[in-house]
Design a protein around this motif. Structure first.
Motif, mmCIF file in Angstrom:
data_model
loop_
_atom_site.group_PDB
_atom_site.id
_atom_site.type_symbol
_atom_site.label_atom_id
_atom_site.label_comp_id
_atom_site.label_asym_id
_atom_site.label_seq_id
_atom_site.Cartn_x
_atom_site.Cartn_y
_atom_site.Cartn_z
ATOM 1 N N VAL A 97 5.741 8.017 -5.762
ATOM 2 C CA VAL A 97 4.372 8.115 -6.258
ATOM 3 C C VAL A 97 4.066 9.601 -6.397
ATOM 4 C CG1 VAL A 97 1.953 7.636 -5.707
ATOM 5 C CG2 VAL A 97 3.737 5.983 -5.057
ATOM 6 N N PRO A 98 3.543 10.028 -7.564
ATOM 7 C CA PRO A 98 3.285 11.466 -7.752
ATOM 8 C C PRO A 98 2.509 12.064 -6.581
ATOM 9 C CG PRO A 98 2.920 10.305 -9.805
ATOM 10 C CD PRO A 98 3.218 9.256 -8.766
ATOM 11 N N PHE A 99 2.907 13.298 -6.227
ATOM 12 C CA PHE A 99 2.384 13.918 -5.008
ATOM 13 C C PHE A 99 0.877 14.178 -5.062
ATOM 14 C CE2 PHE A 99 6.804 15.885 -5.368
ATOM 15 C CZ PHE A 99 7.396 14.820 -4.709
ATOM 16 N N HIS A 100 0.313 14.267 -6.272
ATOM 17 C CA HIS A 100 -1.125 14.562 -6.337
ATOM 18 C C HIS A 100 -1.982 13.334 -6.046
ATOM 19 C CE1 HIS A 100 -0.021 13.466 -10.528
ATOM 20 N NE2 HIS A 100 -1.140 12.798 -10.439
ATOM 21 N N GLU B 162 0.844 -1.193 0.000
ATOM 22 C CA GLU B 162 0.000 0.000 0.000
ATOM 23 C C GLU B 162 0.877 1.240 0.000
ATOM 24 O OE1 GLU B 162 -3.232 -0.006 2.750
ATOM 25 O OE2 GLU B 162 -4.222 -1.268 1.236
ATOM 26 N N VAL B 163 0.600 2.158 -0.930
ATOM 27 C CA VAL B 163 1.418 3.369 -1.040
ATOM 28 C C VAL B 163 0.504 4.572 -1.224
ATOM 29 C CG1 VAL B 163 3.454 2.242 -2.022
ATOM 30 C CG2 VAL B 163 1.632 3.049 -3.542
ATOM 31 N N SER B 164 1.097 5.769 -1.012
ATOM 32 C CA SER B 164 0.396 6.996 -1.401
ATOM 33 C C SER B 164 1.424 8.030 -1.844
ATOM 34 C CB SER B 164 -0.474 7.511 -0.256
ATOM 35 O OG SER B 164 0.314 8.121 0.711
ATOM 36 N N GLY B 165 0.926 9.202 -2.235
ATOM 37 C CA GLY B 165 1.784 10.228 -2.824
ATOM 38 C C GLY B 165 3.035 10.490 -2.008
ATOM 39 N N GLY B 166 4.198 10.496 -2.649
ATOM 40 C CA GLY B 166 5.459 10.762 -1.971
ATOM 41 C C GLY B 166 6.188 9.504 -1.529
ATOM 42 N N ASP B 167 5.481 8.347 -1.483
ATOM 43 C CA ASP B 167 6.166 7.102 -1.113
ATOM 44 C C ASP B 167 7.036 6.617 -2.264
ATOM 45 O OD1 ASP B 167 4.923 7.197 1.273
ATOM 46 O OD2 ASP B 167 3.377 5.694 0.792
ATOM 47 N N ALA B 168 8.181 6.036 -1.905
ATOM 48 C CA ALA B 168 9.080 5.546 -2.944
ATOM 49 C C ALA B 168 8.645 4.161 -3.397
ATOM 50 C CB ALA B 168 10.503 5.502 -2.418
ATOM 51 N N VAL B 169 8.612 3.956 -4.723
ATOM 52 C CA VAL B 169 8.357 2.613 -5.241
ATOM 53 C C VAL B 169 9.656 1.971 -5.717
ATOM 54 C CG1 VAL B 169 5.978 3.113 -5.902
ATOM 55 C CG2 VAL B 169 7.824 3.466 -7.548
ATOM 56 N N MET C 93 3.254 18.867 -0.220
ATOM 57 C CA MET C 93 2.895 18.646 1.185
ATOM 58 C C MET C 93 2.966 17.173 1.584
ATOM 59 S SD MET C 93 1.949 21.714 2.176
ATOM 60 C CE MET C 93 0.477 22.268 3.012
ATOM 61 N N SER C 94 3.553 16.320 0.772
ATOM 62 C CA SER C 94 3.530 14.882 1.060
ATOM 63 C C SER C 94 4.564 14.495 2.111
ATOM 64 C CB SER C 94 3.796 14.093 -0.218
ATOM 65 O OG SER C 94 2.934 14.497 -1.219
ATOM 66 N N TYR C 95 4.423 15.041 3.306
ATOM 67 C CA TYR C 95 5.341 14.655 4.380
ATOM 68 C C TYR C 95 4.548 14.496 5.654
ATOM 69 C CZ TYR C 95 5.084 19.755 4.794
ATOM 70 O OH TYR C 95 4.632 21.045 4.865
#
Lengths: 430, 574
Positions: free
Chosen positions: B153-156, B132-139, B204-206
């Motif tokens: 993962v793109p920030f949007h 499971e990932v979301s914006g800002g996570d590294a793949v 803001m992906s932090y």
């Protein structure tokens, strides 16, 4: 087939409006007035309302004058034929020569890609010690002479033009007194530099709009020469008149003024011109030397202030001399390490001592006691001002360096000069 | 929703009014089609079916009735591997490649791909199918120079997604899909090595923003010791022309202990950018042993390039900074100069015929400047790593007057102020940061009581100097005169630094601490002089010795020998 419009909707200052379609922004038009024809430039489009800036100004224009759009922007003829010629701000001949209509090039072209510039590295020798020795002029440098009215800036500019080793001189005169124009023309002619010069002249009596065209025309022509591998020196005199013309037109067009009535884009407009100075990676170069007269000797006035942020230093003309403190050539470090090995050290030492002389003068004027060191400084200052700073001094850099050592040796002991022993051993006059 | 179409209705300088049909978005990018060129523009005002656009190019030749092509996207840049060592204009056009295509001049309407399409990158996946990932996570990651460039993962994509497929280890271009994500509704999203992000939106992906605490070492003594900047902090350098703003920025860009430096040359001289451009590839970063260019990105919109793009250039720069920050890196953004950027806002505001504020700057000047500096910060990522964006901006106040609106609006929002003075630069006291005007809110590399102690002498010394101008040296007591000399001593041997001397150009914190201890030992010493003349000459000799000592390589033989001599001189006088 060109359409003719014969109804002018409004005339405000130098700007007229007509209803027309299919007109491009920046396009030129020709307007026939009772006093002859004039060029006009489109400077605003709103629906079918076209505003034009009339080169000869709005006076005497009648609402039924004919306006014809020419389908191109402002252009100027470029070929070797323009050398030795004089043109007006409308690119019409000011001398008695024929009008040139061949090889028309647009003016105000795009800026140079920074990735294609090179770090400047060639010095321009002028024979003026205050420039060559203390603030070397460098190929592709943009440098104004800051001056108040009444200083001999015209003479200085003319001398640099005559003595600089360049292939082409392009002179842009803005708001020039007619006498000053003749002075430059005569100087170039008698100095046998006229055949490699081209002049674009707007005199103080000419219409304001033409003043705005001068730098762009001069620089467009310079750019073409530079692309033909020539080293070009562009003289712009006086950029304060150019800025004032911009102010006049901005205000008459009801633009919001920013600082002392000057338009908000003063910096960008000046920069667009000065930044044409360039040393092309595989072609020639453009060096821009301007005059900026400072209203009220105020360096914080918007024109000198914005100019200072744009140019690579300035020469301060004060009391008929180039002032070594206010003057600065930001590019001198690129060249003065390669001339003679004592150049930088001698430059620093002489300025340091001259600055001490100034302090001593201040002390003296307040009536403080003069020590023997002070006395030495006073003698030094006098020599320096008379033999180095005087604008009539005309010697090569090497001679100027020798002269510098000679002055030091005359006034000080070796230790007092503050120079490195190694240099003293080699250069101190016996 | 059908495609929006539009036609030019009015032209005024670099502002064009367009009549459109359909829906448009604020800050949407559109292209004006004129004379066979497509000119990039941005919508900055919408009224009824007319919108005002600022054009990023020269507007000559545009005609009423010209077609306008709306993109439906905000002004955005492409982020991904390959940004480092690039030289872009304000709209992320790569300038060297543009030169290859167009020659000497910047032809309008030419836009190149910011990141090369054909370069292959060695991809290593970091997630498995089903994660499971979301914006800002590294793949995954690819090596870029000395860094492990995270493919995020793109920030949007702000919700939670499941990895449906992920590319195996291997070389890919940024045109190839390297992962597919699927959301709760079953919609699929293709992930590439690069993606686009609108420049005017902060990333803001932090997890959270932290208070900056660690000093960013610049190796300028006066900055690190007295007016420190923290990683994730902000600082500004106002000063009149000729005071050395650009030299300070260039030196900091070489010496700062950060991972990546982004240099935004905004509305300044092209010649200065050229120096950076040509010299950086030759300079070696002592920390990595690699060319400095490999950690540098240059955004260059010099003074003669179109004004609207100048406005965009700082946003482009800060967006790239935020992107690298997301990888847990420390990024320094140097903006030279923010005044030119503010002037671009002013020019546009004038064209829009907005009611002007002070000096005709728009009323939103302060909030715009604040919004920019607030994009700096130290943040903790979701994976616990910390990254920062530090912003340093030069300000070029009109007439050198710090009361003007841009300086004042900037001072309100920055954490450190390095005010340059013409008085100091005229006296060749470099860096010309004025010690009495400048301030910082960050803790430097040296304990506060020591810094305050040294500064005390400078403050007191300046007061005494002013008094002496009135009463003369004759009217000043010897003890006051010694304080004055001590103040001068701190200034001359510690605050001033010679950028053209190899050893003095960059001073490591260790040496700064050591030299400051030595300086403070002089300040604390109870010196015994017979008269003023003796005191003056003693301090002149000592000052000269310490400056010579500063010029010797740290812990070299000469350095130690000189230190011994200095200590002897001090010892003899106590």
């Amino acid at each position: 087939m060109k359409k003719i419009y014969s109804k002018i909707e409004s005339i405000v200052g130098n700007v007229i409006t007509v209803r027309a379609t299919g007109v491009r922004y920046g396009e030129l038009a020709q307007i026939e007035t009772g006093f002859g024809t004039s060029l006009a430039e489109v400077n605003r489009l709103d629906g079918d309302m076209v505003s034009l800036q009339v080169f000869i100004g709005g006076r005497g224009i009648s609402t039924d004058n004919n306006v014809m759009f020419l389908g191109h922007t402002m252009r100027v003829s470029f070929s070797d034929d323009i050398l030795g010629r004089v043109f007006t701000g409308s690119a019409a001949p000011r001398d008695n020569g024929p009008a040139l209509l061949q090889h028309m090039i647009p003016i105000g072209g795009p800026s140079v890609n920074p990735a294609r510039r090179i770090i400047p590295r060639r010095m321009i020798r002028t024979g003026i010690p205050m420039i060559d020795l203390f603030n070397s002029l460098v190929v592709s440098q943009k440098l104004p002479i800051f001056s108040i009215y009444g200083e001999p800036y015209n003479q200085l500019l003319a001398r640099i033009a005559m003595q600089a080793e360049v292939d082409v001189i392009v002179f842009g005169g803005m708001g020039l007194k007619f006498d000053d124009y003749l002075f430059f023309k005569n100087t170039l002619e008698t100095g046998a530099a006229f055949h490699k010069s081209v002049m674009f002249i707007h005199t103080a009596a000419d219409p304001t709009v033409e003043c705005l065209m001068i730098p762009d025309m001069a620089l467009a022509v310079a750019e073409q020469f530079a692309l033909q591998n020539k080293d070009v020196l562009v003289l712009l005199n006086d950029m304060t008149s150019f800025a004032d013309a911009m102010k006049e037109i901005a205000i008459s067009q009801e633009q919001v003024p920013s600082n002392r009535g000057y338009p908000g884009d003063l910096y960008s407009q000046l920069a667009a011109r000065y930044e044409k100075a360039v040393d092309f990676e595989t072609a020639g170069s453009i060096t821009v030397l301007g005059v900026t007269t400072m209203p009220g000797d105020d360096v914080t006035h918007p024109i000198p202030d914005n100019t200072g942020y744009i140019t690579e230093g300035q020469y301060y003309l004060r009391g008929g001399r180039i002032d070594p403190f206010g003057s600065l050539s930001r590019l001198k470090q690129q060249v003065n390490g390669k001339t003679r090995k004592d150049h930088r050290a001698l430059m620093d030492a002489m300025i340091r001592l001259y600055s001490s002389y100034k302090e001593t003068m201040e002390k003296k004027s307040m009536g403080f006691h003069m020590s023997s060191w002070d006395e030495k400084l006073l003698i030094y200052g006098e020599h320096f001002e008379r033999e180095m700073m005087d604008l009539s001094v005309n010697i090569a850099l090497e001679e100027a360096l020798d002269l510098g050592w000679w002055i030091l040796a005359k006034c000080f002991t070796k230790d007092e000069s503050g120079l490195r022993t190694e240099l003293i051993n080699e250069f101190w006059p016996a | 929703m059908g495609k929006t179409t539009g036609k030019v209705a009015a032209v005024n300088g670099n502002m064009v009014v367009v009549e459109f049909d359909g829906a448009v978005m604020m800050n949407e990018v559109a292209y004006i089609e004129t004379e066979g060129k497509r000119l990039k523009s941005e919508i900055i005002r919408i009224r009824g079916n007319r919108c005002s656009m600022q054009v990023f190019e020269i507007t000559t030749g545009i005609m009423v009735g010209d077609n306008v092509d709306f993109t439906g996207e905000m002004l955005a840049i492409e982020v991904g591997p390959g940004l480092l060592a690039q030289i872009y204009d304000g709209l992320q056009n790569p300038l060297p490649r543009l030169a290859e295509k167009c020659g000497f001049f910047l032809e309008r309407g030419e836009y190149l791909e910011p990141l090369p399409r054909d370069q292959k990158w060695d991809f290593t996946p970091k997630v498995a199918i089903g994660a499971e990932v979301s914006g800002g996570d590294a793949v995954g990651s690819v090596p870029e120079g000395i860094f492990d460039h995270l493919i995020m993962v793109p920030f949007h994509l702000t919700r939670t997604y499941t990895v449906k497929s992920i590319a195996s280890e291997g070389a890919y271009t940024n045109q190839e899909v390297i992962a597919v994500l699927v959301d709760g509704k079953g919609d699929e999203y293709d992930i590439f090595l690069s993606f686009t992000w609108p420049v005017k939106r902060a990333v803001m992906s932090y997890e959270e923003r932290l208070l900056p605490y660690e000093p960013m070492v610049t190796q300028y003594r006066i900055i690190d010791t007295f007016f420190s900047v923290a990683k994730g902090g902000t600082f500004c350098v106002p000063g009149p022309f000729g005071a050395g703003k650009t030299v300070i920025q260039q030196t900091i860009s070489q010496n700062a202990d950060v991972d990546i430096v982004i240099f935004a040359a905004c509305g300044e001289r092209a010649g200065e950018v050229v120096e950076t451009l040509k010299e950086f590839p030759q300079l070696i970063d002592p920390a990595t042993g690699r060319s400095l260019m490999e950690r540098t990105i240059i955004i260059c919109n010099t003074s003669s390039m179109p004004v609207a793009a100048r406005e965009a250039s700082l946003y482009t720069a800060v967006t790239i900074a935020e992107y690298y920050r997301q990888m847990g890196l420390h990024v320094l953004l140097l903006a030279d100069s923010t005044s030119r950027w503010a002037q671009a806002l002013r020019e546009m505001s004038g064209r829009l015929e907005e009611i002007p504020g002070e000096e005709a700057f728009p009323a939103y000047l302060e909030s715009t400047i604040a919004g920019f500096y607030e994009r700096a910060g130290l943040v903790r990522m979701k994976n616990g790593s910390e990254g920062s964006v530090t912003i340093g901006g030069t300000v070029s106040p009109a007439g050198g007057n710090l009361e003007e609106p841009v300086t004042q609006a900037t001072l309100k929002v920055v954490g450190a102020f390095h005010g340059l003075s013409r008085e100091r630069s005229a006296a060749r006291k470099y860096p010309a940061i004025h010690p009495l005007d400048s301030w910082t809110k960050y803790q430097g590399i040296i304990a506060k009581d020591q810094v305050d102690y040294a500064m005390g002498f400078l403050v007191r010394g300046t007061e005494i100097e002013q008094m002496m101008r009135v009463v003369g040296e004759e009217g000043t007591g010897l003890s006051d005169f010694i304080i004055y000399l001590k103040g001068n001593f701190v200034d001359a041997v510690y605050m001033q630094q010679d950028t053209y001397e190899a050893a003095d150009k960059s001073v490591k914190p260790e040496r700064q601490k050591h030299v400051l201890d030595l300086v403070i030992s002089v300040l604390r010493a109870n010196l015994d002089f017979d008269d003023m003349e003796e005191a003056r000459s003693w301090f002149a000799t000592l000052g000269r010795m310490v400056i010579d000592y500063n010029y010797t390589p740290w812990q070299s033989k000469e350095c130690r020998a000189l230190e011994k001599q200095i200590l002897d001189v001090i010892e003899a006088k106590i």
